[in-house]
Design an enzyme around this catalytic site. Sequence first.
Site, short mmCIF file in Angstrom:
data_model
loop_
_atom_site.label_atom_id
_atom_site.label_comp_id
_atom_site.label_asym_id
_atom_site.label_seq_id
_atom_site.Cartn_x
_atom_site.Cartn_y
_atom_site.Cartn_z
N GLU A 1 1.71 3.88 2.93
CA GLU A 1 2.19 3.38 4.23
C GLU A 1 3.71 3.45 4.26
O GLU A 1 4.40 2.43 4.28
CB GLU A 1 1.63 1.96 4.44
CG GLU A 1 0.10 1.97 4.48
CD GLU A 1 -0.56 0.60 4.32
OE1 GLU A 1 0.15 -0.43 4.31
OE2 GLU A 1 -1.81 0.55 4.20
N GLU B 1 0.79 -4.60 11.07
CA GLU B 1 0.32 -3.23 10.89
C GLU B 1 1.16 -2.40 11.85
O GLU B 1 0.96 -2.44 13.06
CB GLU B 1 -1.17 -3.08 11.24
CG GLU B 1 -2.11 -3.80 10.28
CD GLU B 1 -2.41 -2.98 9.02
OE1 GLU B 1 -1.92 -1.83 8.90
OE2 GLU B 1 -3.13 -3.51 8.15
N HIS C 1 2.60 -3.48 6.79
CA HIS C 1 1.64 -2.42 6.49
C HIS C 1 1.68 -1.40 7.62
O HIS C 1 2.33 -1.59 8.64
CB HIS C 1 0.22 -3.01 6.43
CG HIS C 1 -0.03 -3.90 5.28
ND1 HIS C 1 -0.81 -3.54 4.22
CD2 HIS C 1 0.40 -5.16 5.00
CE1 HIS C 1 -0.87 -4.52 3.34
NE2 HIS C 1 -0.14 -5.52 3.79
N ARG D 1 -3.05 4.91 -2.28
CA ARG D 1 -2.96 3.58 -1.69
C ARG D 1 -2.75 2.49 -2.75
O ARG D 1 -2.03 1.51 -2.53
CB ARG D 1 -4.26 3.30 -0.94
CG ARG D 1 -4.52 1.86 -0.53
CD ARG D 1 -5.87 1.78 0.15
NE ARG D 1 -6.34 0.43 0.39
CZ ARG D 1 -6.16 -0.24 1.53
NH1 ARG D 1 -5.51 0.31 2.51
NH2 ARG D 1 -6.66 -1.45 1.67
N HIS E 1 0.86 -1.19 0.00
CA HIS E 1 0.00 0.00 0.00
C HIS E 1 0.89 1.24 0.00
O HIS E 1 1.69 1.44 0.92
CB HIS E 1 -0.93 0.00 1.22
CG HIS E 1 -2.03 -1.01 1.09
ND1 HIS E 1 -2.48 -1.76 2.14
CD2 HIS E 1 -2.78 -1.37 0.01
CE1 HIS E 1 -3.46 -2.56 1.71
NE2 HIS E 1 -3.65 -2.34 0.42
#
Length: 412
Positions: A177, A375, A297, A229, A174
């Site tokens: 990020e 994440e 991510h 994104r 993405h």
Amino acid sequence: MDFLLFLLLVATASCLQTKDLPIRFDNFQVYHVIPRTSQQLEILKRLQENPQGFNFWNEVAVTGRKVDIMVPPHLKYNFRDLVQEFDAELWIENVQQLLDNEGSQVDSKPDDFHWTDYHTLESIYAWMDSLARKYPDIVTPLVGGRSYEGREIRGVKLSFGTGKKGIFMEGGIHAREWISPATVTYMLNELLSSDNATVRAVAESRDWYFFPSVNPDGYVYTITNRMWRKTRKPYGLCVGADPNRNWNYRWMNGGASQNRCSEIFAGDAPFSEPETKSLSEFINSVSDTLDIYLAFHSYSQLLLIPFGHQGREIPKNNDELHRIGRAAADSLRVRYGTEFKVGNIPNMLPSLSSGGSIDWVLGEHRNIRIVYAYELRDTGRYGFILPPEQIIPSGEETLDSLVRLIHEVDSS
Ligand SMILES: *[C@@H]1O[C@H](CO)[C@@H](O)[C@H](O)[C@H]1NC(C)=O
Ligand SMILES: [Zn+2]
């Protein structure tokens, strides 16, 4: 004029004007909104599916779960009206101010490559080339695929000896990020050059496949539009598919969209994006040697375990993945107290997400049994615009967790 048409014209005009100049986010605000009723949840879901200028920083999931929404200044009053009855808090007053503090992607010569700025794709690639020159017996440059705009998806293999099991490190799928490629390159550098004996032992225990930026078109485009994104393949009036909804395992089976303008548009077909198609072929070509696959991510501070699709499929080694994941999160916390939650995707986000790389890797490669998506920082204070001062702390704590994770895998 029809309001929707008006918005479309504004959006189109701003795209045409600012093709090369960075889009500014002056007075764009970010609200934290918590839907409390099913009706409120429905309103947010509908808005996310057809965002009309709003930008959702994370997904609408269930009542009680926070959603971060970026609001452009011309929609400020509309938004205030819309969420009047909601549990909503203005969190970021002016996104541009955070971007000014963050700085853009920096171009550095390989000798000056560092982790107090975010870097351009070109700098990252040049730095990886320099590693191959500096450590010719250990580092091999790799091309893992190609992007829609023809860029190489480049990586490196680290190998300290033959016959080791392999680990795959995926970053940057993405585009916005930015902490993902930064953290992945930080760990790559430490594994090569740290003189910490524990880190050295872990480095030498495996063959490493590092791909810090697997959506290179998107990453380059974030210089122009910091909030980008998806990929950059055109789809009618809109551009790009979500490359982490496009892998060919239970594709379009929950938490993905067929609306081409959606941020979670899954593509027209599984592997419609050259990035996922070519990278998956590369992974297949080395998969026999792999036992671990990690995707990076941001943001939310989670360690996610497959599966994300709605078939309620649970990994065969779910207990093992939870045990190792909790150990990794425990070690991550030690240095700076950063809390990561661990769990299967549907319980964590908590929302489904099908067509993600980790579902495909675990679902299609039974020998790769240790599969997670990190994440990374933070939980929404800065969201995607994590200040560059946090790159090194993020790299350090994530490396601590990685070392623990590998110890746990190898001792079980
Ligand atoms: C070596 O690295 C490990 C794992 O990241 C860490 O826990 C430990 O504190 C480090 N040791 C030293 C002396 O820095
Ligand atoms: Zn992501």
